[in-house]
Design an enzyme around this catalytic site. Structure first.
Site, PDB file in Angstrom:
ATOM      1  N   TYR A 157       0.848  -1.203   0.000  1.00  0.00           N
ATOM      2  CA  TYR A 157       0.000   0.000   0.000  1.00  0.00           C
ATOM      3  C   TYR A 157       0.888   1.261   0.000  1.00  0.00           C
ATOM      4  O   TYR A 157       0.520   2.298  -0.551  1.00  0.00           O
ATOM      5  CB  TYR A 157      -0.967  -0.020   1.185  1.00  0.00           C
ATOM      6  CG  TYR A 157      -2.175   0.868   1.008  1.00  0.00           C
ATOM      7  CD1 TYR A 157      -3.028   0.708  -0.086  1.00  0.00           C
ATOM      8  CD2 TYR A 157      -2.478   1.870   1.923  1.00  0.00           C
ATOM      9  CE1 TYR A 157      -4.135   1.515  -0.252  1.00  0.00           C
ATOM     10  CE2 TYR A 157      -3.590   2.677   1.771  1.00  0.00           C
ATOM     11  CZ  TYR A 157      -4.413   2.498   0.682  1.00  0.00           C
ATOM     12  OH  TYR A 157      -5.512   3.307   0.519  1.00  0.00           O
ATOM     13  N   LYS A 164      -3.200   8.398   2.974  1.00  0.00           N
ATOM     14  CA  LYS A 164      -4.422   8.196   3.782  1.00  0.00           C
ATOM     15  C   LYS A 164      -4.235   8.744   5.197  1.00  0.00           C
ATOM     16  O   LYS A 164      -5.186   9.256   5.800  1.00  0.00           O
ATOM     17  CB  LYS A 164      -4.807   6.706   3.833  1.00  0.00           C
ATOM     18  CG  LYS A 164      -5.333   6.139   2.511  1.00  0.00           C
ATOM     19  CD  LYS A 164      -6.592   6.841   2.004  1.00  0.00           C
ATOM     20  CE  LYS A 164      -7.246   6.055   0.876  1.00  0.00           C
ATOM     21  NZ  LYS A 164      -8.314   6.842   0.204  1.00  0.00           N
TER      22      LYS A 164
HETATM   23  P1  NAD Z   1     -12.627   3.286  -7.915  1.00  0.00           P
HETATM   24  O1  NAD Z   1     -11.470   3.047  -8.825  1.00  0.00           O
HETATM   25  O2  NAD Z   1     -13.960   2.903  -8.376  1.00  0.00           O
HETATM   26  O3  NAD Z   1     -12.648   4.809  -7.442  1.00  0.00           O
HETATM   27  C1  NAD Z   1     -11.499   5.646  -7.414  1.00  0.00           C
HETATM   28  C2  NAD Z   1     -11.905   6.919  -8.125  1.00  0.00           C
HETATM   29  O4  NAD Z   1     -10.870   7.906  -8.058  1.00  0.00           O
HETATM   30  C3  NAD Z   1     -12.212   6.687  -9.615  1.00  0.00           C
HETATM   31  O5  NAD Z   1     -13.518   7.070  -9.927  1.00  0.00           O
HETATM   32  C4  NAD Z   1     -11.207   7.583 -10.327  1.00  0.00           C
HETATM   33  O6  NAD Z   1     -11.709   8.130 -11.522  1.00  0.00           O
HETATM   34  C5  NAD Z   1     -10.984   8.652  -9.254  1.00  0.00           C
HETATM   35  N1  NAD Z   1      -9.792   9.463  -9.507  1.00  0.00           N
HETATM   36  C6  NAD Z   1      -8.501   9.066  -9.647  1.00  0.00           C
HETATM   37  N2  NAD Z   1      -7.721  10.117  -9.980  1.00  0.00           N
HETATM   38  C7  NAD Z   1      -8.538  11.216 -10.009  1.00  0.00           C
HETATM   39  C8  NAD Z   1      -8.332  12.597 -10.301  1.00  0.00           C
HETATM   40  N3  NAD Z   1      -7.116  13.092 -10.625  1.00  0.00           N
HETATM   41  N4  NAD Z   1      -9.402  13.434 -10.258  1.00  0.00           N
HETATM   42  C9  NAD Z   1     -10.634  12.957  -9.961  1.00  0.00           C
HETATM   43  N5  NAD Z   1     -10.897  11.660  -9.677  1.00  0.00           N
HETATM   44  C10 NAD Z   1      -9.855  10.808  -9.723  1.00  0.00           C
HETATM   45  O7  NAD Z   1     -12.221   2.491  -6.563  1.00  0.00           O
HETATM   46  P2  NAD Z   1     -12.855   2.502  -5.103  1.00  0.00           P
HETATM   47  O8  NAD Z   1     -12.278   1.287  -4.445  1.00  0.00           O
HETATM   48  O9  NAD Z   1     -14.313   2.699  -5.158  1.00  0.00           O
HETATM   49  O10 NAD Z   1     -12.147   3.771  -4.421  1.00  0.00           O
HETATM   50  C11 NAD Z   1     -12.862   4.833  -3.820  1.00  0.00           C
HETATM   51  C12 NAD Z   1     -12.212   5.246  -2.518  1.00  0.00           C
HETATM   52  O11 NAD Z   1     -12.331   4.187  -1.575  1.00  0.00           O
HETATM   53  C13 NAD Z   1     -10.723   5.563  -2.620  1.00  0.00           C
HETATM   54  O12 NAD Z   1     -10.424   6.669  -1.782  1.00  0.00           O
HETATM   55  C14 NAD Z   1     -10.082   4.319  -2.028  1.00  0.00           C
HETATM   56  O13 NAD Z   1      -8.811   4.599  -1.473  1.00  0.00           O
HETATM   57  C15 NAD Z   1     -11.081   3.986  -0.960  1.00  0.00           C
HETATM   58  N6  NAD Z   1     -11.012   2.615  -0.424  1.00  0.00           N
HETATM   59  C16 NAD Z   1     -11.089   1.539  -1.248  1.00  0.00           C
HETATM   60  C17 NAD Z   1     -11.018   0.253  -0.719  1.00  0.00           C
HETATM   61  C18 NAD Z   1     -11.080  -0.970  -1.605  1.00  0.00           C
HETATM   62  O14 NAD Z   1     -10.657  -2.037  -1.157  1.00  0.00           O
HETATM   63  N7  NAD Z   1     -11.599  -0.889  -2.835  1.00  0.00           N
HETATM   64  C19 NAD Z   1     -10.900   0.086   0.673  1.00  0.00           C
HETATM   65  C20 NAD Z   1     -10.839   1.218   1.486  1.00  0.00           C
HETATM   66  C21 NAD Z   1     -10.907   2.483   0.924  1.00  0.00           C
HETATM   67  C1  IMJ Z   2      -3.998  -0.898  -3.123  1.00  0.00           C
HETATM   68  C2  IMJ Z   2      -2.635  -1.133  -3.263  1.00  0.00           C
HETATM   69  C3  IMJ Z   2      -1.962  -2.091  -2.505  1.00  0.00           C
HETATM   70  C4  IMJ Z   2      -2.659  -2.831  -1.565  1.00  0.00           C
HETATM   71  C5  IMJ Z   2      -4.039  -2.599  -1.429  1.00  0.00           C
HETATM   72  C6  IMJ Z   2      -4.718  -1.635  -2.199  1.00  0.00           C
HETATM   73  N1  IMJ Z   2      -4.975  -3.178  -0.605  1.00  0.00           N
HETATM   74  C7  IMJ Z   2      -6.194  -2.609  -0.822  1.00  0.00           C
HETATM   75  C8  IMJ Z   2      -6.073  -1.643  -1.831  1.00  0.00           C
HETATM   76  C9  IMJ Z   2      -4.673  -4.248   0.340  1.00  0.00           C
HETATM   77  C10 IMJ Z   2      -7.438  -2.964  -0.101  1.00  0.00           C
HETATM   78  C11 IMJ Z   2      -7.196  -0.785  -2.386  1.00  0.00           C
HETATM   79  N2  IMJ Z   2      -7.230   0.544  -1.735  1.00  0.00           N
HETATM   80  C12 IMJ Z   2      -7.611   0.577  -0.319  1.00  0.00           C
HETATM   81  C13 IMJ Z   2      -6.892   1.740  -2.359  1.00  0.00           C
HETATM   82  O1  IMJ Z   2      -6.960   2.778  -1.723  1.00  0.00           O
HETATM   83  C14 IMJ Z   2      -6.416   1.742  -3.744  1.00  0.00           C
HETATM   84  C15 IMJ Z   2      -5.838   2.838  -4.285  1.00  0.00           C
HETATM   85  C16 IMJ Z   2      -5.206   2.871  -5.572  1.00  0.00           C
HETATM   86  C17 IMJ Z   2      -5.205   1.800  -6.457  1.00  0.00           C
HETATM   87  C18 IMJ Z   2      -4.543   1.910  -7.682  1.00  0.00           C
HETATM   88  C19 IMJ Z   2      -4.439   0.769  -8.654  1.00  0.00           C
HETATM   89  C20 IMJ Z   2      -4.182   1.239 -10.058  1.00  0.00           C
HETATM   90  C21 IMJ Z   2      -3.258   2.408 -10.169  1.00  0.00           C
HETATM   91  N3  IMJ Z   2      -3.205   3.304  -9.156  1.00  0.00           N
HETATM   92  C22 IMJ Z   2      -3.889   3.130  -7.980  1.00  0.00           C
HETATM   93  N4  IMJ Z   2      -3.907   4.159  -7.104  1.00  0.00           N
HETATM   94  C23 IMJ Z   2      -4.555   4.039  -5.931  1.00  0.00           C
HETATM   95  O2  IMJ Z   2      -2.592   2.589 -11.191  1.00  0.00           O
END
Ligand code: NAD
Ligand code: IMJ
Length: 257
Positions: A157, A164
């Site tokens: 991460y 974060k």
């Molecule tokens: P997602 O890829 O659907 O959403 C991420 C969004 O960020 C996308 O819509 C993308 O277009 C947007 N984004 C990236 N760069 C941008 C920019 N320059 N300007 C505007 N928008 C931009 O994935 P998600 O998992 O729904 O992620 C949403 C949030 O949830 C993120 O903050 C992520 O860190 C958080 N999150 C995700 C998880 C998981 O496991 N998926 C867990 C905890 C928290």
């Molecule tokens: C993302 C990276 C490494 C480990 C991860 C994650 N784990 C989880 C996530 C364990 C749950 C997803 N997460 C919480 C995120 O916030 C992801 C952010 C993200 C993911 C990508 C993938 C594609 C890319 N850039 C990204 N930037 C942010 O090119």
């Protein structure tokens, strides 16, 4: 109970597709009568977001790359004209360069560090500042999405964890700034969910399996569960909560081993 947010307006940053956590937040808010605007990042996502938004009555879709201040300003100019005011913001935006999300954290480049922080942490403060004139005097609520990797080490991460941590600290400082104006600011720390942002993350399936074995609820969470917690944080039911991180992680964060 299906009109908790009737007459209220909100904006959702971060819908990419139907699996996005932002989309589940939108569905929960819309189910209680909130009128919503959506932003999309880049022309490639415009069609997908517009198609989803057709499900939502009287919704708006606007382009917004959070690294472009003029796009953020345009969003709220349009919103003032179309909605008049704003009651809620959902911030579900994160990005780091793929090469920064693997290997040793200490290899993080200066540029990679700056990009991750600009998009994943600073954007919340920028959005809130720009939205403020529309939120004055309305008891608004702001919700962002975080992950436990901002407080504990989650391998790979890396720089996203540092971003974060900054995002969670921003929630506390923004809560302090905006509390006197009746605006609340909170974060949801979600457990892992298969979204676009989780695709290609090495070992993601192993992490899901681990949570299902170790979390108090012995399962993973769904995006709908995050959406319903977002609804709680936007609704008056949470009127005494600000500056907090709420965990929607099947209880995983309480574990020591
Ligand atoms: P997602 O890829 O659907 O959403 C991420 C969004 O960020 C996308 O819509 C993308 O277009 C947007 N984004 C990236 N760069 C941008 C920019 N320059 N300007 C505007 N928008 C931009 O994935 P998600 O998992 O729904 O992620 C949403 C949030 O949830 C993120 O903050 C992520 O860190 C958080 N999150 C995700 C998880 C998981 O496991 N998926 C867990 C905890 C928290
Ligand atoms: C993302 C990276 C490494 C480990 C991860 C994650 N784990 C989880 C996530 C364990 C749950 C997803 N997460 C919480 C995120 O916030 C992801 C952010 C993200 C993911 C990508 C993938 C594609 C890319 N850039 C990204 N930037 C942010 O090119």
């Amino acid at each position: 109970m299906n009109n908790l947010l009737a007459g209220k307006t909100g904006i959702i940053f971060g819908v990419a597709n139907k699996r996005s956590i932002a989309w589940s937040c939108a569905q929960s808010l819309a189910s209680q009568g909130m009128r919503l605007a959506f932003t999309y990042m880049g022309e490639r996502l415009e069609r997908s977001v517009r198609e989803l938004a057709t499900e939502m009555p009287n919704s708006l879709c606007l382009p917004c790359d959070v690294t472009k201040p003029e796009q953020v300003e345009e969003v709220f100019r349009v919103l003032k004209a179309e909605f008049g005011g704003l009651d809620a913001i959902v911030h579900a935006v994160a990005f780091a360069k793929r090469e920064e999300l693997q290997g040793d954290f200490f290899h993080t480049s200066r540029e990679g560090y700056i990009i991750a922080h600009e998009i994943s942490a600073y954007s919340l403060t920028q959005i809130v500042r720009t939205a403020l004139p529309l939120m004055e005097g309305r008891d608004g609520s702001i919700v962002t999405l975080t992950y436990i990797g901002g407080e504990r080490v989650v391998p790979n991460y890396n720089v996203m964890g540092i971003a974060k941590a900054a995002l969670e600290a921003s929630v506390r400082y923004l809560a302090h700034d905006l509390g006197p104006r009746g605006i609340r600011v909170n974060a949801i720390s979600a457990g892992p969910i298969r979204t676009l942002s989780a695709s290609g993350v090495s070992g993601f399936t192993d992490i899901l399996d681990h949570i299902a074995q170790k979390a108090p609820l012995r399962r993973n969470i769904t995006a709908e569960e995050v959406g319903d917690t977002c609804l709680f944080l936007v609704s008056p039911h949470s009127r005494g909560i600000t500056g907090s991180v709420l965990y929607v992680d099947a209880g995983y964060h309480v574990m020591g081993v």
